[in-house]
Write a protein that holds these residues in place. Structure first.
Motif, short mmCIF file in Angstrom:
data_model
loop_
_atom_site.label_atom_id
_atom_site.label_comp_id
_atom_site.label_asym_id
_atom_site.label_seq_id
_atom_site.Cartn_x
_atom_site.Cartn_y
_atom_site.Cartn_z
N PHE A 3 0.83 -1.20 0.00
CA PHE A 3 0.00 0.00 0.00
C PHE A 3 0.87 1.26 0.00
O PHE A 3 0.62 2.20 -0.76
N LEU A 4 1.91 1.27 0.85
CA LEU A 4 2.79 2.44 0.92
C LEU A 4 3.61 2.59 -0.36
O LEU A 4 3.80 3.71 -0.85
N LEU A 5 4.09 1.48 -0.91
CA LEU A 5 4.84 1.56 -2.17
C LEU A 5 3.97 2.07 -3.30
O LEU A 5 4.46 2.72 -4.23
N GLY A 6 2.66 1.77 -3.23
CA GLY A 6 1.75 2.23 -4.26
C GLY A 6 1.63 3.74 -4.34
O GLY A 6 1.16 4.28 -5.36
N PHE A 7 2.06 4.46 -3.28
CA PHE A 7 2.08 5.93 -3.34
C PHE A 7 3.11 6.42 -4.35
O PHE A 7 2.95 7.50 -4.92
N PHE A 8 4.19 5.66 -4.52
CA PHE A 8 5.34 6.15 -5.28
C PHE A 8 5.60 5.36 -6.56
O PHE A 8 6.17 5.89 -7.51
N LEU A 9 5.25 4.07 -6.55
CA LEU A 9 5.57 3.21 -7.68
C LEU A 9 4.30 2.82 -8.42
O LEU A 9 3.23 2.72 -7.83
N ASP A 10 4.44 2.55 -9.70
CA ASP A 10 3.32 2.06 -10.49
C ASP A 10 3.07 0.59 -10.17
O ASP A 10 3.94 -0.11 -9.66
N PHE A 11 1.86 0.12 -10.51
CA PHE A 11 1.52 -1.27 -10.20
C PHE A 11 2.44 -2.26 -10.91
O PHE A 11 2.66 -3.37 -10.43
N ILE A 12 2.98 -1.86 -12.06
CA ILE A 12 3.83 -2.78 -12.82
C ILE A 12 5.12 -3.06 -12.04
O ILE A 12 5.55 -4.22 -11.92
N GLU A 13 5.74 -2.01 -11.50
CA GLU A 13 6.96 -2.22 -10.73
C GLU A 13 6.68 -3.07 -9.49
O GLU A 13 7.45 -3.99 -9.17
N ILE A 14 5.58 -2.78 -8.79
CA ILE A 14 5.26 -3.55 -7.58
C ILE A 14 5.00 -5.00 -7.93
O ILE A 14 5.44 -5.93 -7.24
N THR A 15 4.27 -5.22 -9.02
CA THR A 15 3.93 -6.59 -9.42
C THR A 15 5.17 -7.39 -9.79
O THR A 15 5.31 -8.56 -9.42
N PHE A 16 6.09 -6.78 -10.51
CA PHE A 16 7.26 -7.51 -11.00
C PHE A 16 8.39 -7.59 -9.99
O PHE A 16 9.24 -8.49 -10.09
N VAL A 17 8.45 -6.67 -9.02
CA VAL A 17 9.57 -6.64 -8.08
C VAL A 17 9.16 -7.21 -6.72
O VAL A 17 9.84 -8.09 -6.17
N VAL A 18 8.06 -6.73 -6.16
CA VAL A 18 7.69 -7.09 -4.79
C VAL A 18 7.01 -8.46 -4.74
O VAL A 18 7.34 -9.30 -3.90
#
Length: 531
Positions: A427-442
């Motif tokens: 949720f906090l990463l979603g403030f700064f990163l796009d969903f694509i980065e979160i999906t592929f990295v986290v």
């Protein structure tokens, strides 16, 4: 020195995060930081460069293997969404829904929510939906006396439905990562004939939560209309004439396309990739029929597009009722002479209609815009995937996955505490990163650990998708709010947009809590459809 080695994976993640905040390109940031920390790991003798030999196979396995053809659905769904955006579907839907609901208090707000849900199911592109509805409906809502906060919040929240209502690019990418994580978790547990989670499972799992959010949004509009009628007034009765012909003309084509795409996936008649192909061709027909401005004989062009669309529907019905064209099912030759002639005739009409629709779209300039947008978005997705693959490879070889696993296992509350921490971090990463980065990295890092703790993969995927959707909407960094700010008139202040978004963020959190407490909302439909 040992302390530096232990925290090296966290420093790697922090360096990537800091570089992304500076505005560097995502794919090159991930790959560059990964290579930098690989060199540091080699200097500290904790990284063997032989691991780089595994990287080409990771890319080949991610993009080229036949069992990973689901990623081909990404450019097809993007093409479908951009094509529908250019075909005036949103404009017609807003006008039709405004005429249908506008004469009741809160009717325009309800119209925006319904249109947002329909566009989510047909385009799945959050930025395009928010911008389109902001340009078309925000001035109308303000003119009718809606409070700026309610109007802005309704548009921003409805635009984010494209994250959760299938078919969605988010669900395609997230489903692919969850599937890989689930197989990895099972192999780690000694299960070498692992169960498979498909994108279709995630589509089915997200459908009820998505519709639940739509119901919550509409309920909030009704609540405001009752408790604060001045904030959501009705349109003048003189403007509320209902033209059912226009309403059906606006509703039936996108609903038919949604039924064909989503219905074929849920019914098991087509894979998401095949259904995306149907959606891309269907969207081309709709756009060809509605972009006739440069034709000398627009009615003839529209007729050709609609005939091609009817032929496509006919082929779809043959698949449904005659089991045509799939493995272990009937082929065209099995239909008999007349049946084969009919089927090939439908194929010919479909191809002819698609060719003429593309020609008309090329003349009007729409096709160039669609192809350019599709190429840019698709290239961005796959280049980020390559950079994220290198990042996750080096992160794991530096011991990052073990550090994360130990950290999550140490969280009080067992798997529930670990899940809560992961959801909070995303949720906090979603403030700064796009969903694509979160999906592929986290997700590749944390999902296998959570799945080994016994968490259902479909339920986890739906919770993650809803979480990412909420971060799109949350002030002060929600992407949907930035999209809306870019097209909002000057009288709608940034503070008003933020205030309007907060009630919908609370609704989102209630929706996430409901799915967390009642997992059946996410797992019931997949179990019923696929066992």
């Amino acid at each position: 020195m040992s302390t530096l080695i232990e925290i090296l994976p966290f420093l790697m993640f922090a360096a990537a995060f800091a570089a992304l905040l500076r505005g560097y390109p995502v794919a090159f940031t991930l790959a560059g930081v990964a290579l930098l920390f690989a060199l540091i790991g080699m200097a500290l003798d904790v990284f063997d460069p032989i691991h780089f030999r595994a990287f080409p196979q990771r890319i080949y396995g991610n993009l080229m293997e036949m069992d990973r053809q689901i990623l081909v659905a990404v450019p097809l769904f993007v093409f479908m969404g951009v094509m529908l955006e250019k075909s005036k579907v949103a404009e017609e839907l807003l006008e039709a829904m405004g005429a249908l609901f506008g004469t009741m208090r809160g009717g325009l707000g309800i119209s925006v929510v319904v249109v947002g849900a329909l566009l989510a199911a047909s385009t799945g592109i959050v930025g395009a939906t928010v911008v389109t509805m902001g340009l078309l409906s925000l001035p109308t809502m303000l003119k009718r006396g809606y409070s700026p906060e309610l109007a802005a919040g309704s548009i921003a929240a409805s635009g984010t439905l494209g994250q959760i209502i299938p078919p969605s690019i988010v669900l395609v990418l997230l489903g692919d990562q969850i599937s890989n994580a689930y197989q990895e978790a099972q192999r780690a547990q000694g299960i070498f004939s692992p169960d498979i989670v498909s994108v279709g499972d995630l589509f089915a799992g997200a459908l009820i939560p998505g519709l639940l959010l739509v119901g919550f949004y509409i309920g909030y509009q009704v609540f405001i209309a009752i408790t604060r009628p001045n904030s959501a007034p009705a349109a003048p009765a003189a403007e509320g004439g209902t033209d059912w012909g226009k309403i059906l003309h606006a509703l039936l084509p996108p609903l038919g396309l949604i039924f064909a795409v989503l219905g074929s996936i849920l019914a098991g008649l087509a894979t998401p990739t095949e259904a995306a192909g149907i959606g891309a061709v269907g969207a081309t027909f709709l756009a060809g029929a509605r972009n006739a401005g440069s034709d000398n004989n627009p009615r003839l062009g529209q007729l050709v597009s609609f005939v091609g669309l009817a032929a496509l529907v006919g082929l779809f019905l043959l698949v449904v009722f005659a089991n045509l064209g799939q493995d272990r099912r009937l082929f065209v030759a099995d239909l008999g002479a007349m049946g084969s002639l009919f089927a090939w005739g439908l194929v010919g009409l479909t191809v002819l209609g698609a060719a003429l629709s593309l020609w008309r779209l090329k003349k009007s300039g729409v096709l160039d815009e669609v192809m350019s947008s599709t190429a840019n978005i698709s290239a961005m997705v796959f280049v980020i995937l390559i950079g994220a693959s290198l990042f996750s490879l080096i992160f794991r070889e530096l011991g990052g996955d073990e550090v994360v696993q130990h950290a999550l296992e140490a969280v009080p509350g067992g798997k529930w505490g670990a899940l809560a921490i992961v959801m909070l971090v995303m949720f906090l990463l979603g403030f700064f990163l796009d969903f694509i980065e979160i999906t592929f990295v986290v997700v590749p890092i944390v999902a296998p650990i959570l799945l080994m703790m016994g968490i259902d993969p479909v339920w986890l995927g739906v919770l993650m998708a809803m979480n990412l959707q909420t971060s799109f909407l949350t002030p002060p960094f929600g992407f949907a709010l930035f999209y809306l700010r870019g097209v909002a008139p000057p009288e709608v202040t940034t503070a008003a947009i933020y205030r309007g978004a907060i009630p919908f963020v609370i609704i989102q959190l209630i929706g996430i809590l409901a799915v967390a407490l009642v997992p059946w909302l996410a797992t019931g439909l997949p179990e019923w459809l696929y066992g």
